[in-house]
Structures are given as C-alpha cells and as structure tokens.
Scaffold this active site. Structure first.
Site, mmCIF file in Angstrom:
data_model
loop_
_atom_site.group_PDB
_atom_site.id
_atom_site.type_symbol
_atom_site.label_atom_id
_atom_site.label_comp_id
_atom_site.label_asym_id
_atom_site.label_seq_id
_atom_site.Cartn_x
_atom_site.Cartn_y
_atom_site.Cartn_z
ATOM 1 N N THR A 14 0.820 -1.203 0.000
ATOM 2 C CA THR A 14 0.000 0.000 0.000
ATOM 3 C C THR A 14 0.855 1.254 0.000
ATOM 4 O O THR A 14 0.459 2.297 -0.527
ATOM 5 C CB THR A 14 -0.940 0.005 1.225
ATOM 6 O OG1 THR A 14 -1.740 -1.181 1.189
ATOM 7 C CG2 THR A 14 -1.855 1.206 1.246
ATOM 8 N N SER A 60 1.330 -7.418 -0.661
ATOM 9 C CA SER A 60 2.026 -8.353 0.232
ATOM 10 C C SER A 60 1.204 -9.584 0.582
ATOM 11 O O SER A 60 1.751 -10.561 1.089
ATOM 12 C CB SER A 60 2.507 -7.656 1.503
ATOM 13 O OG SER A 60 1.481 -7.503 2.457
ATOM 14 N N THR A 93 1.273 -4.367 4.516
ATOM 15 C CA THR A 93 0.987 -4.695 5.914
ATOM 16 C C THR A 93 0.546 -6.143 6.127
ATOM 17 O O THR A 93 0.733 -6.695 7.211
ATOM 18 C CB THR A 93 -0.107 -3.766 6.473
ATOM 19 O OG1 THR A 93 -1.306 -3.920 5.695
ATOM 20 C CG2 THR A 93 0.330 -2.312 6.450
ATOM 21 N N ASP A 94 -0.046 -6.778 5.114
ATOM 22 C CA ASP A 94 -0.699 -8.077 5.334
ATOM 23 C C ASP A 94 0.262 -9.163 5.813
ATOM 24 O O ASP A 94 -0.097 -9.986 6.656
ATOM 25 C CB ASP A 94 -1.412 -8.536 4.065
ATOM 26 C CG ASP A 94 -2.710 -7.773 3.810
ATOM 27 O OD1 ASP A 94 -3.135 -7.023 4.706
ATOM 28 O OD2 ASP A 94 -3.285 -7.929 2.716
#
Length: 310
Positions: A14, A60, A93-94
């Site tokens: 992101t 990610s 972030t995932d």
C-alpha cells in the site's frame, strides 16, 4: 569521510499503492509506484544519504518464497558493506510480520533492517506512508540500532513480536504482551526496551539461498467440530510439516489431534501454536505434540520451514 547511507528496498504494498480517486482508501492497487518515486514525494527525506532499489512490486498478500529469497540475499550483501548503515524495506501490511520474522531468523543483523508500510495508498488525501518512511529512516540512522524491526504509526516493534491487529486503522500493529521496542518522536527514537539480540540459525541464510525447493509446511486450525480430514488430505499430498493453530493453551480438538499424532508418527513435523493473540503455550502433563512457545501460527510455520531446511 562520506556519511554512511541507508538503502531503501521496495517490495510494493500500500505504501506504493495508487487509486484513481484520492478519497478512495480501499479501491486502490498495491505496488503501483516505484520506490524511488515514493521516496521523491517525501520532502523530509531530501538531502539524506539514501539509495533505493526495487526488489518487487507486489501486494504483500501475494508474498512468495522467491521474494523472501531475493530480500534475504540483497540484505545480506548490503549489510556486509561498510558504507551501509542500515536498510529500510517498504512492505505491505498483510504479511509484514512474516517477512520481518523470516529476515530476523536468517540474518539477525548487527545493523538495523527496518520494515515500514502504509494503511493508505500514496495517492490518498492524507497518506500515512510518508511519515512512516521518515520514521523508518530515523530508526535506521539511530546509533546502536540493530536487528529486524517494524515501524508503523510512530511505534517500533521487534520482528518476533509484531503482528497486525487491525484491518483498517493507521495504527494497525501491536507487539502484544511484550510491548513495543520504542517510539519515534520528531525523528528521535525513544527506546523502552533493548534492540533485538537474537542469533540466527547457523547457516540459515546459506540454506535459504541454496535450497532447490522449500519444504511444504501448512497451517491447520483447531475449532469446534474439527476433524482430521484436512490433515489426511495434506499427508496424501506429501506435506513435510504441520502447524496447528490451537485453542487456548495449545489445546487441540481430539479428532484433529489424533490425525496430527498419526502424522507425527509417520515422520511429519508437527507443532502447536495458539490462536490467542497474547500469552504463550505452557507445558502440560498431557501434551502429545510439541509447541512453539509464544510464536503465532504464521511465525511458527516460518520457524518450522527453517528447521526443515536444516
């Protein structure tokens, strides 16, 4: 003498995401912008000793062993250079917590490797990525900083402890009961506990870089009504290791446990981790399967992968 530099490695996420509408914080595409473009858009980074390289431009959620291998290789090369003070990695972030734990496990660097991220795309009205990048660079330039850490929303987290705790808000990460390593306040790091000092598994980086194929390790979950059908199916496919996301203090549904014990007896490595967000599994007299202590299921999977590579 020239000032030592920070190398920023881009993997997408992101942080490098873009949407057609600046008001849209959900309908964006991750990894659209090169990391050099993202860095150039942050005035506070101008004039700092930065270099940038692109490792990948992915969402990610799609993180792969190939990208992990490329990251580990490049980090190892850069950390060995005397002119490099540290590394910053732009990451989605995932799976940030998984990449951080993987890199700490194979590198355990004496210099800082700082993963940072964003919850809003670069094209947002008020993106959070620029401040996270400024904070990450500040951490990487901090004298004495070491180990793999994550920086998000002004908080510094150790790779072993960091976990994404929220689906949407800007302060999306936690270090659980361990608490954060520290905070970034106006480009100054205030530590509340020491930098990571774990040691990497001997030869771990070499094995990761030299592996022709990675072991297959899967996660199964214990829940109401669980049975052993999924375990049996994975065994038929030649799985090498299994992590069970167990309830409470590592407890497993009796039917699922029976299948896991059969798998273990057949030579498959099996490890229990808890579904609980805090605490760690404690030994009991009735344990039939080893546990991963305080590791989450996804981090227990990485530890088991590296163990099987050895």
């Amino acid at each position: 003498m020239n000032q030592r530099k920070i190398v920023v490695l881009g993997t997408g996420g992101t942080l490098a995401g873009a949407a057609a509408d600046p008001a849209d914080n959900l309908g964006y595409r991750a990894g659209e912008l090169p990391i050099a473009t993202v860095l150039a858009s942050v005035p506070a980074l101008r004039g700092l000793p930065l270099e940038s390289e692109e490792i990948a431009r992915i969402d990610s959620k799609d993180m792969s062993f190939a990208v992990w291998r490329a990251l580990a290789r490049r980090c190892g090369e850069l950390l060995a250079r005397p002119d490099v003070a540290g590394i910053v990695i732009g990451h989605g972030t995932d799976t940030l917590e998984e990449t951080a734990f993987f890199l700490q496990s194979v590198l355990a660097p004496a210099k800082p490797v700082v993963l940072t991220c964003a919850m809003r795309p670069a094209t947002a009205i008020a993106p959070d990525g620029p401040q996270n990048l400024v904070d990450a660079v500040a951490v990487a330039l901090t004298p004495g900083a070491r180990g793999v850490v994550a920086v998000c929303a002004g908080t510094v987290h150790a790779a072993r402890d960091v976990a994404k705790q929220h689906t949407y808000r800007l302060d999306a990460f936690t270090s659980g009961a361990a608490g954060p390593l520290g905070y970034v306040e106006e480009r100054e790091v205030r530590l509340v506990r020491p930098w990571p000092a774990e040691t990497a598994r001997a030869g771990a980086l070499e094995r990761v870089l030299g592996a022709a194929r990675w072991p297959r390790v899967e996660i199964v979950m214990s829940h109401a009504g669980a049975d052993g059908a999924l375990v049996d199916a994975l065994l038929a496919q030649g799985v090498h290791g299994l992590v069970v996301a167990a309830t409470g203090n590592g407890s497993v549904h009796a039917d699922l446990e029976a299948a896991l014990v059969r798998a273990q007896s057949g030579g498959v490595k099996v490890v229990r981790a808890s579904r609980c967000a805090q605490g760690q599994v404690q030994d009991t007299p009735h344990d039939r399967l080893p546990h991963a202590g305080g590791l989450s299921p996804v981090k227990a999977r990485i530890a088991l992968l590296l163990e099987l590579l050895a």
